[in-house]
Design a protein around this motif. Sequence first.
Motif, short mmCIF file in Angstrom:
data_model
loop_
_atom_site.label_atom_id
_atom_site.label_comp_id
_atom_site.label_asym_id
_atom_site.label_seq_id
_atom_site.Cartn_x
_atom_site.Cartn_y
_atom_site.Cartn_z
N LYS A 333 -3.80 2.07 -5.40
CA LYS A 333 -2.59 2.80 -4.71
C LYS A 333 -2.76 4.64 -4.63
O LYS A 333 -1.69 4.99 -3.67
CB LYS A 333 -1.50 1.86 -4.57
CG LYS A 333 -1.65 0.72 -3.58
CD LYS A 333 -0.21 -0.23 -3.38
CE LYS A 333 -0.94 -1.57 -3.17
NZ LYS A 333 0.76 -2.28 -3.52
N ILE A 334 -2.39 5.02 -6.05
CA ILE A 334 -2.14 6.00 -6.44
C ILE A 334 -3.42 6.66 -6.66
O ILE A 334 -4.21 6.38 -7.53
CB ILE A 334 -1.65 5.83 -7.51
CG1 ILE A 334 -0.21 5.24 -6.76
CG2 ILE A 334 -1.19 7.82 -7.98
CD1 ILE A 334 0.90 6.04 -7.94
N LEU A 390 2.12 4.61 -0.21
CA LEU A 390 3.68 4.02 -0.85
C LEU A 390 3.59 2.34 -0.09
O LEU A 390 4.42 1.30 -0.97
CB LEU A 390 4.58 5.36 0.29
CG LEU A 390 4.81 5.95 -0.25
CD1 LEU A 390 5.82 7.05 0.83
CD2 LEU A 390 5.14 6.67 -2.00
N THR A 391 3.49 2.39 1.20
CA THR A 391 3.63 0.74 1.13
C THR A 391 2.47 0.87 2.39
O THR A 391 1.39 1.68 2.37
CB THR A 391 4.99 0.60 2.81
OG1 THR A 391 4.34 1.65 3.73
CG2 THR A 391 6.23 1.09 2.10
N ASP A 392 1.99 0.09 3.45
CA ASP A 392 0.27 -0.87 4.37
C ASP A 392 0.73 0.49 4.76
O ASP A 392 -0.83 0.73 5.67
CB ASP A 392 0.68 -1.64 4.48
CG ASP A 392 0.14 -3.19 3.40
OD1 ASP A 392 -0.21 -2.63 2.37
OD2 ASP A 392 1.23 -3.82 3.66
N LYS A 393 2.30 1.16 5.27
CA LYS A 393 2.16 2.02 6.79
C LYS A 393 2.20 3.41 6.01
O LYS A 393 1.83 4.43 7.36
CB LYS A 393 2.91 1.60 7.63
CG LYS A 393 2.78 0.34 8.31
CD LYS A 393 3.58 -0.41 9.20
CE LYS A 393 3.84 -1.62 9.83
NZ LYS A 393 4.16 -2.36 10.86
N PRO A 437 2.14 2.64 11.64
CA PRO A 437 3.14 1.92 12.69
C PRO A 437 2.31 0.70 13.07
O PRO A 437 2.67 -0.71 13.15
CB PRO A 437 4.23 2.21 13.60
CG PRO A 437 3.19 3.45 14.32
CD PRO A 437 2.19 4.11 12.99
N THR A 438 1.13 1.20 14.09
CA THR A 438 -0.02 -0.07 13.73
C THR A 438 -1.49 0.29 13.57
O THR A 438 -1.62 1.28 13.18
CB THR A 438 0.30 -0.53 15.66
OG1 THR A 438 -0.45 0.74 16.55
CG2 THR A 438 1.59 -1.12 15.96
N SER A 439 -2.19 -0.64 13.82
CA SER A 439 -3.56 -0.71 12.88
C SER A 439 -4.29 0.62 14.29
O SER A 439 -5.14 1.12 14.33
CB SER A 439 -4.20 -1.82 13.51
OG SER A 439 -4.53 -2.18 14.82
N GLN A 440 -3.22 0.49 15.97
CA GLN A 440 -3.88 1.55 17.17
C GLN A 440 -3.83 3.47 16.80
O GLN A 440 -3.84 4.10 17.42
CB GLN A 440 -3.95 0.80 18.14
CG GLN A 440 -4.89 -0.59 18.72
CD GLN A 440 -4.13 -1.51 17.51
OE1 GLN A 440 -3.18 -1.90 17.07
NE2 GLN A 440 -5.00 -1.91 17.21
N THR A 441 -2.01 3.19 15.79
CA THR A 441 -1.26 4.47 16.10
C THR A 441 -1.14 5.21 14.74
O THR A 441 -1.02 4.63 13.84
CB THR A 441 -0.09 3.64 16.08
OG1 THR A 441 -0.49 3.05 18.36
CG2 THR A 441 0.89 5.11 16.79
#
Length: 686
Positions: A333-334, A390-393, A437-441
């Motif tokens: 992740k880092i 930092l997060t999944d998003k 925010p989403t897998s498409q954006t």
Amino acid sequence: MKLHSLKLWAIAFISPFLGYSQSIDSLGTNRLSEVIVESKPHDYDISEYEVSTLEPVSISRYNPNSLVTSINEIPGVYIQSGALNTNRITIRGVGSRTQYGSSKVRTYLNQIPLTNGSGETSINMLDPESIASLHIVKGPKSAEYGSSLGGTMLITTAPRTNDWLQVDQKLTLGSYDLVKNRTAVNLNTEEVSLSLAYDHLSTDGFRENNNYSRNGLQLFSEITISEKDQLSILLNQINFNAQIPSSINQTDFINNPKKAAFTWKSAKGFEDNELTLTGISYAHQFNYNQKITGSIFYNYLDHYEPRPFNILSENTHGYGGRLVYDQYFQSGKIKWTLGGEIYRENYDWKTLENLYEDNNGNGSLEGDLLSNNEELRNRYSAFTTYTHQLTDKLEFDAGLNLTYVRYNYRETFNDQIELESNYKPVLAPSATLAYRPTSQTRLFANVSRGFNYPGLETTLNPDGNLNTDLRPENGWNYEFGLQKTHSDLSYGVNLYHMTITDLIVTKRLTEDQFIGINAGKTYHRGVEGQLVYDRTVNNFKIRAYTYPTLNFHEFKDFVDDDQDFSGNPLTGVPDFKISTGLDFTYSSLFLKLNHLHVSSMPMNDANTLQSDSYNLLSLVTGAQFNLWKNLEVEATFGIGNVLDEKYASSILINAVGFGGNEPRYFYPGMPRNYFGSVGVKYSLEK
């Protein structure tokens, strides 16, 4: 820009989004992709939100003698081409002041720098058909590769194939006696991958004194020493001879664009070059979380150029090394990177009289020695980057580059002048925050600082003294991007604002004498769009794309010789460019149409002269099929400039007329032209 004109460009910019689209895809797909904002490349540690990429299929669908048409599809990037050996790349308005080449864009081939010690890059030393991909980072976001204000070009050679043996043979014939022959052999075992390619290119050109001949050899090998150790070797050798028709004035451009400049034709001006680039890289994987990569490289240039005003003879030896250490934390992740690069270059050049006027019409003839010069260029860089998921998003990327440049100059012809030019180290940070925010954006915001050092030739005055008041260019870039995908439709938009202080501009004193000055402050602002509709039904594929670029570049504060150019649009840059195209594929057949529109642009700083806008339409069609199990055949036919548009493919800004002659602003673009290729590929599996 007037208000009504701005409205028209805004409408033109928005309207393509109503009917076409551009894909945002990942590296390695088999689609006919043009410009891709890609997943993070394995070889280049740059955020996925900051890279535009040309895939091999994007390059191969055009005339294989040049990258110009392919690169001009990329939003925010504009390449002007006076000839096969004269190209100027401008990224977001940066680099437009360079007269006869590409500068302020750092370029690497397989991690080996192509950019020389004075900051110039010659992309014509590469065979387009040997390029696997071309990644372009626009602006100074790439701390690991120099934080250049223009950006960074990262080029890779053909990757390892799955076949044990692969042999390619391709012949291309075209207008103006174009002949290109390329032979490539790829050999792969579990331990060794070897790629060797030879190409020959020759053409008479469409202008007077325009012949071009090139022979190139490229070798790339990867050797797996152990599970943790890998060695790679690169050799790129190019020899070419190019006649120089040079730029022409407006009268000749309108009435006889095939004409060469009178003095260049009389001198039979040309350039003869021998270029070598070689490098060795070694990578060691300590464990899953640690890796170190080191490389050493060497380049050589022998350049000879008879010009009407003198004969230039250059000899350049460059060498250096690069070391990069990667460390991963928290299960990947880092990522933290620390590295450095050293480059030293010995540049020797001399000028001689050209006695072509006394040579009975036989062209250039060497006379007395006019000057003899030596220069040592040193560039030292250290950099670090930090990436944190930092997060999944949410992802955060940061980088820091520190660069120090020193030039030493010695004139050995007259007074044994010795000069040294030292600049303070420049610290260039970069930070990117990316949110999905989403897998498409995908959204990102970046702030970064960049710089460009002046070359010694820019700081050297005609009297032999250094202009110690000349300062490096530096600037801050602010950028926001959005990318989104809806089923078959993908689109993206980038907005940026870059403020450059101490912009270096070149003033022409005589036909062969220039000096550099700092031009106060410039604003580089723009909007870049990407839109693609991509649909596959059974064996039929259709792809419609458009890449618009809208620029608002201007001199914010520029006073030169008591003339105030503040507020004028930046010279030599179009305020609008759009590339639109259609790709059709059915089974083994393909068809590609591309339209490029380039708006008018100021040709002088006062903005009293404007070039004409132009439209170029290209068409390529062909078939690719297996003749036997191991034998693949491809036949291609293409037309460049289908509408036979009369246009200037390159502009020499702020041209000056000498001896009462008209200034020579224009390099005429090639009229309608044709090419056809036949290629055979034999593959043998392991």
